[in-house]
Write a protein that holds these residues in place. Sequence first.
Motif, PDB file in Angstrom:
ATOM      1  N   ILE A 255      48.840  22.107   0.700  1.00 51.90           N
ATOM      2  CA  ILE A 255      49.165  21.894   2.111  1.00 51.90           C
ATOM      3  C   ILE A 255      48.088  21.053   2.781  1.00 51.90           C
ATOM      4  CG2 ILE A 255      49.395  23.040   4.351  1.00 51.90           C
ATOM      5  CD1 ILE A 255      50.755  25.362   2.914  1.00 51.90           C
ATOM      6  N   LYS A 256      46.837  21.332   2.467  1.00 53.75           N
ATOM      7  CA  LYS A 256      45.730  20.570   3.038  1.00 53.75           C
ATOM      8  C   LYS A 256      45.833  19.094   2.669  1.00 53.75           C
ATOM      9  CE  LYS A 256      40.666  20.217   2.887  1.00 53.75           C
ATOM     10  NZ  LYS A 256      39.422  20.778   2.302  1.00 53.75           N
ATOM     11  N   ASP A 257      46.128  18.803   1.409  1.00 52.95           N
ATOM     12  CA  ASP A 257      46.245  17.412   0.967  1.00 52.95           C
ATOM     13  C   ASP A 257      47.462  16.727   1.592  1.00 52.95           C
ATOM     14  OD1 ASP A 257      43.965  17.523  -0.523  1.00 52.95           O
ATOM     15  OD2 ASP A 257      44.974  17.881  -2.432  1.00 52.95           O
ATOM     16  N   VAL A 258      48.567  17.463   1.720  1.00 54.97           N
ATOM     17  CA  VAL A 258      49.771  16.907   2.335  1.00 54.97           C
ATOM     18  C   VAL A 258      49.494  16.561   3.802  1.00 54.97           C
ATOM     19  CG1 VAL A 258      52.097  17.478   3.141  1.00 54.97           C
ATOM     20  CG2 VAL A 258      51.430  17.991   0.792  1.00 54.97           C
ATOM     21  N   LEU A 259      48.800  17.445   4.507  1.00 47.61           N
ATOM     22  CA  LEU A 259      48.450  17.178   5.900  1.00 47.61           C
ATOM     23  C   LEU A 259      47.559  15.945   6.017  1.00 47.61           C
ATOM     24  CD1 LEU A 259      47.745  20.798   7.213  1.00 47.61           C
ATOM     25  CD2 LEU A 259      49.684  19.335   7.799  1.00 47.61           C
ATOM     26  N   ASN A 260      46.653  15.782   5.070  1.00 44.26           N
ATOM     27  CA  ASN A 260      45.764  14.622   5.080  1.00 44.26           C
ATOM     28  C   ASN A 260      46.542  13.320   4.911  1.00 44.26           C
ATOM     29  OD1 ASN A 260      43.067  13.470   5.112  1.00 44.26           O
ATOM     30  ND2 ASN A 260      43.376  13.038   2.944  1.00 44.26           N
ATOM     31  N   VAL A 261      47.596  13.365   4.087  1.00 43.21           N
ATOM     32  CA  VAL A 261      48.438  12.180   3.875  1.00 43.21           C
ATOM     33  C   VAL A 261      49.297  11.905   5.102  1.00 43.21           C
ATOM     34  CG1 VAL A 261      50.354  11.256   2.518  1.00 43.21           C
ATOM     35  CG2 VAL A 261      48.472  12.432   1.367  1.00 43.21           C
TER      36      VAL A 261
END
Length: 438
Positions: A255-261
């Motif tokens: 989720i953290k990586d998806v939010l960053n994208v």
Amino acid sequence: MVIKDSQPFSIVEDAGFRELVHALDPNYVLPSRKALKSMVEDRYREAKEKAKEQVRKAAAVSLTSDMWTSINMDAYLAVTCHYISDEDQLCTSLLGVQHFPKAHTAENLAAGHAQLMEEWGITDKVKCLVTDGAANMNACVRQLNIRHTVCIAHTINLLVRKSFDDVPGLNDLRHKCRRLVTLFRSSTSAKERLVQVQEEMGRQPYRMIIEVETRWNSTFHMLERLYELREPVGAALASLKTDVAPPTASEYEAIKDVLNVLEPFHQATVEVSSERRVSGSKVIPLMKMLHHTVSCRLPTLTTARQLGDNLIRRLKEHIHNLESVSALTLPTLLDPRFKKLGFLTPGKTQEAINRLKNECVNMIRRESPPPTCKPSPWIRQPIMLLDTSVTTSRSSSSATADATIELDRYLAEANILRMRIHSYTGKPARRSVRIYID
């Protein structure tokens, strides 16, 4: 008060309101509900005539149009007009929100738009119509024979949604998060427990956000709030009797990586949704920066990586199409903040320069006086000094040469900054350029 606060006409019949008015002024007689309605209608007609007068003064206008449905499932067509005032301010007037019980065919939509444009006297002034990318809207604009641009916010929404659908693991994670969020929004005990846990942790209590299928940024907000409250959510679930499981540590990392994208897409949506700033020249540079930013932010985890790859691929395809739209390429070139830097493809940059050069050539030819005409005040002084008997129409070659020199000189100048800070007041000092393109 009724107009500003959207109060119902029945407010004049409410006992508490009548007592309040009587306490303020015992001699004041409240109008009846029917009289109040008549007063509001008079004010509406007065405001509409004033808006019409302002719109009539505009040299050119653009329109934005959207179909929407009320909570009672009634369809409406909303059309808004945008123009530049004599004070160089961007102005907006709502032309109408019409009940649209007819079938949403291109013919009916075109008739609705044409009726509004005729009513407001802008039929010959509309230079562009912005809509979503629906097939019926596209066909409607073709029938109206108006330059068309698809709303960039709708475009971003579609790009992200399609990219979501191509990542099965991400959809599974979204559904799991949605089920968890639904628990804390639908269960009173779960909601109260979450608030209690946040207060015990010394945090400001926040509610969970549920996604809406038609808006990708609602998914972004849902995941962002869940990730922010991951610790209180875990603690609250431990004391609740439920079979709903929270995301695992690896899923929270995803989720953290998806939010960053997705964060740049959220920022871009907010940027182009402003009502007080012109955004046409920003579209292509914005999409280019999204492409660049996502390429630099590609994570290593599979789910977010697949999402990033899908977004980059779709962005590149869409930018290629946008860089062929004159309604977007010319404003980008003419914006002294962007010029050629706003484009992703060198070949498309040159096409836009050639298109702008042709516009300049046509403008120079239109401004050149015929051989028998007397000099006009708007002609440059060197031309006015020439004897009218020897003044000739500008040749095709000289017009092209002048346009080329003028354009090369403009493009050679350094780009200005997007915002400058005044050295004395510390406030932003903007530099604006007013340009009309027919």
